[in-house]
Design an enzyme around this catalytic site. Structure first.
Site, PDB file in Angstrom:
ATOM      1  N   ASP A 164      -3.314  34.137  -9.913  1.00  0.00           N
ATOM      2  CA  ASP A 164      -3.428  35.338  -9.620  1.00  0.00           C
ATOM      3  C   ASP A 164      -4.046  35.910  -8.965  1.00  0.00           C
ATOM      4  OD1 ASP A 164      -3.971  37.926 -10.927  1.00  0.00           O
ATOM      5  OD2 ASP A 164      -3.646  37.687 -12.947  1.00  0.00           O
TER       6      ASP A 164
ATOM      7  N   TYR B 234      -2.112  47.591  -7.731  1.00  0.00           N
ATOM      8  CA  TYR B 234      -2.836  49.237  -7.524  1.00  0.00           C
ATOM      9  C   TYR B 234      -4.221  48.557  -7.007  1.00  0.00           C
ATOM     10  CZ  TYR B 234      -3.448  46.929 -11.998  1.00  0.00           C
ATOM     11  OH  TYR B 234      -3.665  46.418 -13.153  1.00  0.00           O
ATOM     12  N   LYS B 235      -4.911  47.383  -6.950  1.00  0.00           N
ATOM     13  CA  LYS B 235      -6.515  47.492  -6.328  1.00  0.00           C
ATOM     14  C   LYS B 235      -6.490  47.508  -4.809  1.00  0.00           C
ATOM     15  CE  LYS B 235      -7.137  44.830 -10.423  1.00  0.00           C
ATOM     16  NZ  LYS B 235      -6.857  43.783 -11.920  1.00  0.00           N
TER      17      LYS B 235
ATOM     18  N   PHE C 288     -10.014  37.661 -15.823  1.00  0.00           N
ATOM     19  CA  PHE C 288      -9.479  38.999 -16.304  1.00  0.00           C
ATOM     20  C   PHE C 288      -9.034  38.902 -17.616  1.00  0.00           C
ATOM     21  CE2 PHE C 288      -7.437  43.453 -16.682  1.00  0.00           C
ATOM     22  CZ  PHE C 288      -8.319  43.855 -16.135  1.00  0.00           C
TER      23      PHE C 288
ATOM     24  N   ARG D 164     -20.899  46.232 -10.463  1.00  0.00           N
ATOM     25  CA  ARG D 164     -19.526  45.979  -9.882  1.00  0.00           C
ATOM     26  C   ARG D 164     -19.974  46.467  -8.521  1.00  0.00           C
ATOM     27  NH1 ARG D 164     -13.629  44.048 -11.754  1.00  0.00           N
ATOM     28  NH2 ARG D 164     -13.509  46.475 -11.891  1.00  0.00           N
TER      29      ARG D 164
HETATM   30  C1  LIG Z   1      -6.175  43.482 -12.496  1.00  0.00           C
HETATM   31  C2  LIG Z   1      -5.970  42.255 -12.956  1.00  0.00           C
HETATM   32  C3  LIG Z   1      -4.928  42.220 -14.193  1.00  0.00           C
HETATM   33  C4  LIG Z   1      -4.244  43.611 -14.359  1.00  0.00           C
HETATM   34  O1  LIG Z   1      -3.131  43.499 -15.832  1.00  0.00           O
HETATM   35  P1  LIG Z   1      -2.012  44.101 -16.228  1.00  0.00           P
HETATM   36  O2  LIG Z   1      -0.944  43.682 -16.162  1.00  0.00           O
HETATM   37  O3  LIG Z   1      -1.636  44.997 -14.708  1.00  0.00           O
HETATM   38  O4  LIG Z   1      -2.493  45.521 -16.429  1.00  0.00           O
HETATM   39  C5  LIG Z   1      -4.309  42.030 -14.480  1.00  0.00           C
HETATM   40  N1  LIG Z   1      -4.725  40.171 -14.156  1.00  0.00           N
HETATM   41  C6  LIG Z   1      -6.419  40.082 -12.694  1.00  0.00           C
HETATM   42  C7  LIG Z   1      -6.902  38.668 -13.365  1.00  0.00           C
HETATM   43  C8  LIG Z   1      -6.661  41.423 -12.909  1.00  0.00           C
HETATM   44  O5  LIG Z   1      -8.009  41.201 -11.785  1.00  0.00           O
END
Ligand SMILES: *Cc1c(COP(=O)(O)O)cnc(C)c1O
Length: 398
Positions: free
Chosen positions: A190, A213-214, A125, A357
């Protein structure tokens, strides 16, 4: 191949079936985006109302003590810990994942001052990789190496996501953690795309970060979290040395003096109203057997893959053990296909350049939803309904 009646029968036998009632789900929608923003738990509105009216409205500034706001980063961190295989006093909640990535990777670098290589995943990400690039520029003298090069022997730290946000591919956390640490590097996981979707265990890692939030359903803008292995509590440094990580924030001393334990990784004032929504979401998780969540997730994703068959090119691993709780397909016209699908009540999302997705949240999805989503997608493809030009125009958030 399963017909709709067979899916109904599976739903009737599903040990998690009662949980669906605990979520607010709009009529006529199959929601396959719980891997981006989880659905609203029924208890959240009342919990947030209480935080606003009963806590803020009546206790005013006293709420920092009387409503427990001050300790939220730690008390809520302790509630999150079992979801990632951690114990009490090992997780602090707050900020965002990007901030937590910065904290974890910078702390790891300070623990390995003799090494100047950060291994990161260019396909991760993007924010994780962007934060690493910014940190490397700030510090100077560091090489950011892509994990695809497969060399850890001179690395200070390795940062990876357990589940890939695009393809849903899952890393083998225990074996990679062991491999990285045997090479003398520190491991940061992560778990944004795995927490709440499968049995996460990062207890052997040096650090872990994630969002809520996911799959955890804590709502838009909900706090993130960071796990720090207890073996680093005495030595790891939080370079974002805000007052909440101070040994005595209310002593208002001139110089930073770090707190003991995980509190050191707190930064600043918690987002109290967002914490209320997270707390409500965790009320649900406290009652959820994660092994059942994983078993149902495997069943739902496998069913979807089977039903779509070769109508689309699968981008996710076919082997269930190698993927998280999402299924992705590749198609050069993925964007208009997804728009046409959403128009028919099936909500997935699109990730550039060509990924469709679909996230499967086992707490509120039924087998029959998977059946209906697949039937609709096959119809959109078969009749080329996506060719309507109204689906071509890009929205700001995909
Ligand atoms: C959703 C997600 C984020 C989100 O980062 P924010 O700082 O909360 O915007 C970061 N890393 C990964 C791998 C994600 O899936």
């Amino acid at each position: 191949m399963l017909d709709r009646d067979r899916c109904r029968a599976l739903d009737a036998e599903d040990p998690l079936r009662e949980f669906r009632r605990e979520f607010v789900l709009p009529e006529g929608v199959v929601y396959l985006v719980g891997n981006s923003l989880g659905a609203l738990p029924r208890g959240t509105s009342e919990r947030v109302r209480r935080a606003v009216e009963d806590e803020w409205g009546t206790q005013l500034v006293g709420g920092w003590n009387s409503a427990g706001w001050y300790d939220q980063p730690l008390t809520v961190g302790d509630r999150l810990a079992p979801l990632i295989g951690a114990g009490p006093g090992q997780v602090v909640a707050g900020n965002t994942t990007s901030i937590a990535v910065f904290q974890a990777v910078s702390a790891a670098l300070r623990l390995r001052p003799d090494r100047k290589v950060i291994v990161s995943d260019a396909r991760n990400f993007p924010t994780d990789h962007y934060m690493v690039q910014g940190l490397a520029r700030l510090l100077g003298g560091y090489e950011v190496r892509d994990v695809a090069e497969g060399r850890f022997d001179d690395a200070a730290v390795v940062l990876l996501s357990e589940v890939d946000y695009r393809t849903g591919a899952r890393y083998d956390v225990p074996s990679i953690t062991a491999q990285v640490q045997a090479a003398g590097a520190l491991m940061v996981w992560d778990v944004c795309h795995s927490v709440g979707a499968l049995e996460v265990d990062v207890s052997a890692a040096d650090f872990a970060v994630g969002c809520t939030y996911k799959y955890l359903n804590a709502g838009p803008g909900a706090p993130a979290f960071i796990y720090v292995n207890p073996r680093h509590h005495a030595t790891a440094e939080n370079v974002l040395s805000g007052w909440y990580g101070h040994a005595e924030p209310f002593a208002f001393e001139a110089d930073f003096r770090r707190a003991e334990g995980i509190r050191r990784f707190a930064v600043s004032t918690p987002h109290v109203l967002s914490f209320a929504a997270l707390d409500a979401a965790l009320d649900v998780w406290e009652r959820v057997p994660m092994a059942q969540v994983r078993a149902k997730s495997v069943a739902l994703t496998s069913l979807f893959i089977d039903l779509i068959g070769d109508a689309l090119e699968l981008a996710s691993p076919r082997e269930a053990a190698e993927r998280g709780s999402q299924v992705s397909f590749r198609h050069p016209d993925g964007y208009p296909i997804m728009r046409a699908l959403i128009d028919r009540g099936v909500h997935g999302d699109f990730r550039a350049p060509d990924i469709l997705r679909f996230g499967f949240a086992p707490l509120y999805l039924r087998y029959v939803d998977v059946h209906d989503a697949a039937t609709t997608l096959l119809e959109v493809l078969d009749k080329e309904l996506w060719r309507d030009e109204k689906y071509a125009q890009r929205l700001a958030v995909t």
